[in-house]
Every structure is written in C-alpha cells, then in structure tokens.
Design an enzyme around this catalytic site. Structure first.
Site, PDB file in Angstrom:
ATOM      1  N   GLY A   1      -2.710   7.113  -6.324  1.00  0.00           N
ATOM      2  CA  GLY A   1      -3.523   8.302  -6.561  1.00  0.00           C
ATOM      3  C   GLY A   1      -2.975   9.171  -7.670  1.00  0.00           C
ATOM      4  N   LYS A   2      -1.658   9.373  -7.685  1.00  0.00           N
ATOM      5  CA  LYS A   2      -1.055  10.202  -8.727  1.00  0.00           C
ATOM      6  C   LYS A   2      -1.237   9.575 -10.099  1.00  0.00           C
ATOM      7  CE  LYS A   2       3.191  12.103 -10.575  1.00  0.00           C
ATOM      8  NZ  LYS A   2       4.641  12.368 -10.431  1.00  0.00           N
TER       9      LYS A   2
ATOM     10  N   GLY B   1       0.818  -1.206   0.000  1.00  0.00           N
ATOM     11  CA  GLY B   1       0.000   0.000   0.000  1.00  0.00           C
ATOM     12  C   GLY B   1       0.852   1.256   0.000  1.00  0.00           C
ATOM     13  N   ASP B   2       0.203   2.400  -0.156  1.00  0.00           N
ATOM     14  CA  ASP B   2       0.879   3.709  -0.157  1.00  0.00           C
ATOM     15  C   ASP B   2       1.892   3.825  -1.291  1.00  0.00           C
ATOM     16  OD1 ASP B   2      -0.383   4.404   2.407  1.00  0.00           O
ATOM     17  OD2 ASP B   2       1.030   2.986   3.278  1.00  0.00           O
TER      18      ASP B   2
ATOM     19  N   LYS C   1       8.256   7.701  -7.014  1.00  0.00           N
ATOM     20  CA  LYS C   1       9.203   8.319  -6.072  1.00  0.00           C
ATOM     21  C   LYS C   1      10.663   7.948  -6.343  1.00  0.00           C
ATOM     22  CE  LYS C   1       6.281   9.388  -2.108  1.00  0.00           C
ATOM     23  NZ  LYS C   1       6.174   9.344  -0.636  1.00  0.00           N
TER      24      LYS C   1
ATOM     25  N   GLY D   1      -1.363   9.305   9.911  1.00  0.00           N
ATOM     26  CA  GLY D   1      -0.200  10.117  10.253  1.00  0.00           C
ATOM     27  C   GLY D   1       0.935   9.314  10.851  1.00  0.00           C
TER      28      GLY D   1
ATOM     29  N   SER E   1       7.733   8.056 -11.840  1.00  0.00           N
ATOM     30  CA  SER E   1       7.420   9.329 -11.188  1.00  0.00           C
ATOM     31  C   SER E   1       8.693   9.919 -10.597  1.00  0.00           C
ATOM     32  CB  SER E   1       6.377   9.130 -10.090  1.00  0.00           C
ATOM     33  OG  SER E   1       6.172  10.330  -9.374  1.00  0.00           O
TER      34      SER E   1
ATOM     35  N   HIS F   1      -5.272   8.428  -0.673  1.00  0.00           N
ATOM     36  CA  HIS F   1      -4.469   8.928  -1.786  1.00  0.00           C
ATOM     37  C   HIS F   1      -4.174  10.400  -1.533  1.00  0.00           C
ATOM     38  CE1 HIS F   1      -5.100   5.322  -3.943  1.00  0.00           C
ATOM     39  NE2 HIS F   1      -6.249   5.618  -4.496  1.00  0.00           N
TER      40      HIS F   1
ATOM     41  N   THR G   1      -1.354   8.825   5.193  1.00  0.00           N
ATOM     42  CA  THR G   1      -2.361   9.817   4.821  1.00  0.00           C
ATOM     43  C   THR G   1      -3.542   9.762   5.772  1.00  0.00           C
ATOM     44  OG1 THR G   1      -1.733   9.549   2.503  1.00  0.00           O
ATOM     45  CG2 THR G   1      -3.821  10.632   2.927  1.00  0.00           C
TER      46      THR G   1
END
Length: 415
Positions: free
Chosen positions: A17-18, A12-13, A326, A297, A404, A41, A294
């Site tokens: 979303g991007k 995950g993460d 990333k 936290g 990305s 996201h 997200t």
C-alpha cells in the site's frame, strides 16, 4: 504504453500500500486485479492512517482513476463501508461488471468450514473469499453486473440456495429469504450501479490514449493458488500472471514488475514458514513492526528474511527491482539474519522443495545497527544495514531500488 505492476513476494502484508501510494501520483489509473476484502493496505499520510481493503491506493489522488478489476471478488457491504471514507467518488472509482460478488452465505460457509476442520484449518480470514471463488470456478457465481436486473438476480440466488440447501444442514449456514435478498440486492444496485462498468474496455481505452496504468496486487506470491505453500494458500493467482486474467490486459502490455518484501518475514494463518522465530526475537519483531492483521487484527507470525523464498518469488514474477519495507524495524537488534539456504533431507539446497514444511533455514548473520528510521539516502544508512541490503540483492538477483525506513510517505530511500 505498458502497465506497471506491484506485487507482494512473501506471504502478504509486505507494505504494498505504501509503495503504490508513493507511485500512484505518476499514474492515471490504478487497478486492483485479484483477491477480496481479506487483504488490507494501511497507508499513512501526514500521520493519518487510512485502511483500504478493496479500493485501490490511487484513491488518495484526485486525478487518478481507480479500478476494481474482474479478478476481484467483491463484498458489496464491505465496499460500501470503505467508500464512506471518501467523497466525490463518481468518475474516480470503477468496479468491473464481471467481478464476482461475495454473498452472506459465502462468509458463513467459510467460517463454518474452518471451525469444522480444526487442526487442518487453513487459517482464512473467514471473509467468504474461498467459497466465492469456488462458485466462480464451478460456474455458479453471481457477478456485479447482474445488479442491473434485480428480479432475474433474485431468482438466480434463490435457485442457487435451493440447490445448496445441504449447506444449512451440514454447516449450519443461514440461507436468506426472498424478501431479504430482494431488499439487499435493490439497495446494492441503487448505491453501486453508478460505479459498475466494463473495466476491461476502460483499461483498453486508457492504454490507447497513452495513459499510465499501475496494477496493484493483493496478498503475496507465497500464497498463490498454484505456486504458494499449498494447501495453505489463498484462492486466487497472486503472482504477476494474475494481473492479465484479472484485468483483461494482455501479457505484452505488462511493463515493469516491482516486487515488495519486508526486511524480515511475516505470515498470517497456518502453513509452512521456514524462518519463523518462536522466541524473543520473533516477539520483538511483532512488537516493533506492529504486526497485527489490517483485516482481522490477528497477530502475525514473524521471522527473519528468507532470501530463498524471495528469490523464488522474483523468478515467478519477473521482478528486476525490489522495494524493501520496514528496514527501520530491525533497528536495535544486536544481530540480524538472512536465510541463504535450506537444509532438506540431509542436504543443503537453494530452492523451495515440494515439501516446504520439511526444511530448516541456514542463516548468514550480520551485526545489528542502531538507527535507520527516517533516513532518505542510501549512503546515510549504517554500514551494516547497507551490507544487509546488498546481501539480499546478491542472493535474490534483484536490485533493491526502494527502501522504506518508516511508515510515512517521506520515509523512503530511492536508489
């Protein structure tokens, strides 16, 4: 016309979303098919951050329809809060009448169980996702379509609470009174019923009209209820197969599956994480990558890219193309690593064994690079960064077609 699918292939993460945001302009409908508001996201548009937990990423495009499918568990309060970020949602947002509802006692139960389990805790977000899915499987769930008949719905919730009064004694869960239930459900009905429809028929009709559909997964394949690092998993099917049951689309209607992976690995919560780095490099990845949940936290656990786990997930999902997110976070490291095998019970293996907790990563190291941030052409990347990407392709067997290099939509390489 077949529906395309974006799925996370780590824990995950990954940055789904991007990618969905960058793809959504080419689609008529974007669909979320599983999970709940435990997932999140973060999309950056012109420097502005937008956090989405339930609403599909296509909501940022005025002509795109956005569907929350039947496989999602919906917290009405969380959905209404998220909806406040946007204007004129009628005709653009649709919620399945078959999607199950997260009620307050689901959240309380989730949090109480985690507290009681202590060391054996899964590390859930405490959002009530697991208990809501448990009720669904045990045929005691409440569906969004039941908001159409408030008196009947209130009676059903009261009966459920009476049958589960032990929850209050064992877990200290506060059960709601009739008046509060009636008030809450009536409010939800007033504000949400305009958006609640038979989304399966909506998707069938869209497909019959030749409209393009994009399916958006939540979380990651290594958290899948069947194929993840059980029991440290989520409560839904996070792999591509969940897209069919979570929407009503048949397998023959699924087209391209794009797998999303970070250029390193992260995980939130407890459970096996073979490449986790407990030292300065893990801390630097967390700091540079801003690796904090997200939704919660919480700081994410960080480590090097695990090509064995990603290849495993690619095979589970049928991914031929990868989006590597990333890459720019690795800028400035003197050395970067890829896990190319595991040591397990004295042998080197290239697969995930039953006891993933017992593996030790075998790394291949690459010289670091100084600058990839904002680069938009593959040939413009530093030589060692290109070698890193090509090694990932070699081991996973999937083409890295998207890279990305920054948080903004524009910071993207397409090959």
């Amino acid at each position: 016309m077949k529906a395309d699918l974006v799925v996370g292939i780590q824990w995950g993460d990954e940055g789904k979303g991007k990618i969905v945001d960058s793809m959504a302009s080419a689609y008529d409908v974007v669909v979320r098919y599983q999970g709940g508001h435990n997932a999140g996201h973060t999309i950056v548009v012109d420097g502005k951050k937008i956090a989405l937990h339930l609403i599909p990423s296509g909501i940022l495009y005025a002509d795109c329809k956005n569907v929350i499918g039947n496989g999602v568990v919906v917290n009405p309060e969380a959905l209404l809060k998220e909806m406040k970020q946007f204007e004129a949602l009628e005709g653009r947002l649709f919620v399945s009448d078959k999607a199950h509802m997260i009620l307050p006692y689901h959240e309380m139960l989730d949090q109480a169980r985690e507290k009681l389990m202590e060391e054996r805790a899964i590390g859930t977000t405490g959002k009530g996702i697991g208990p809501a899915y448990s009720d669904k499987i045990s045929r005691n769930g409440i569906r969004m379509g039941e908001l159409r008949d408030i008196p009947k719905l209130v009676e059903k919730i009261m009966e459920y609470q009476e049958a589960h009064a032990y929850l209050s004694d064992i877990y200290g869960v506060k059960l709601l009174g009739r008046e509060e239930i009636t008030e809450r459900m009536s409010d939800y009905a007033k504000r949400l019923l305009p958006f609640i429809v038979d989304t399966t028929k909506l998707l069938w009709d869209a497909m019959d009209r030749g409209q393009r559909i994009l399916l958006e997964g939540a979380q990651g394949s290594m958290l899948d209820i069947d194929h993840g690092t059980y029991p440290f998993v989520t409560s839904s099917t996070t792999t591509a197969s969940g897209a069919c049951s979570g929407t009503g689309l048949a397998p023959k209607h699924i087209g391209e599956v794009v797998g999303i992976a970070k250029a390193y690995c992260t995980r939130v919560g407890n459970g096996p994480f073979p490449t986790e780095d407990f030292g300065s490099e893990g801390n630097l990845l967390r700091e540079k990558g801003k690796e904090f949940g997200t939704t919660t936290g919480r700081p994410r656990r960080c480590g090097w890219f695990d090509a064995i786990a990603v290849r495993h997930a690619c095979r589970l999902n049928g991914c031929e193309n990868l989006a590597l997110m990333k890459l720019d976070v690795l800028d400035g490291f003197p050395e970067v690593k890829v896990c190319v095998a595991y040591l397990y019970e004295g042998k080197e293996i290239d697969y995930i064994p039953y006891d993933c907790e017992g593996v030790t990563p075998v790394y291949k190291s690459f010289a670091g690079w100084d600058h990839s941030e904002g680069i938009r052409e593959f040939d413009a990347l530093p030589k060692s960064a290109k070698e890193y990407v090509l090694e990932i392709e070699k081991i996973t067997g999937a083409r890295v077609s998207i890279i990305s290099t920054g948080p903004d939509r524009k910071d993207t390489i397409r090959r």
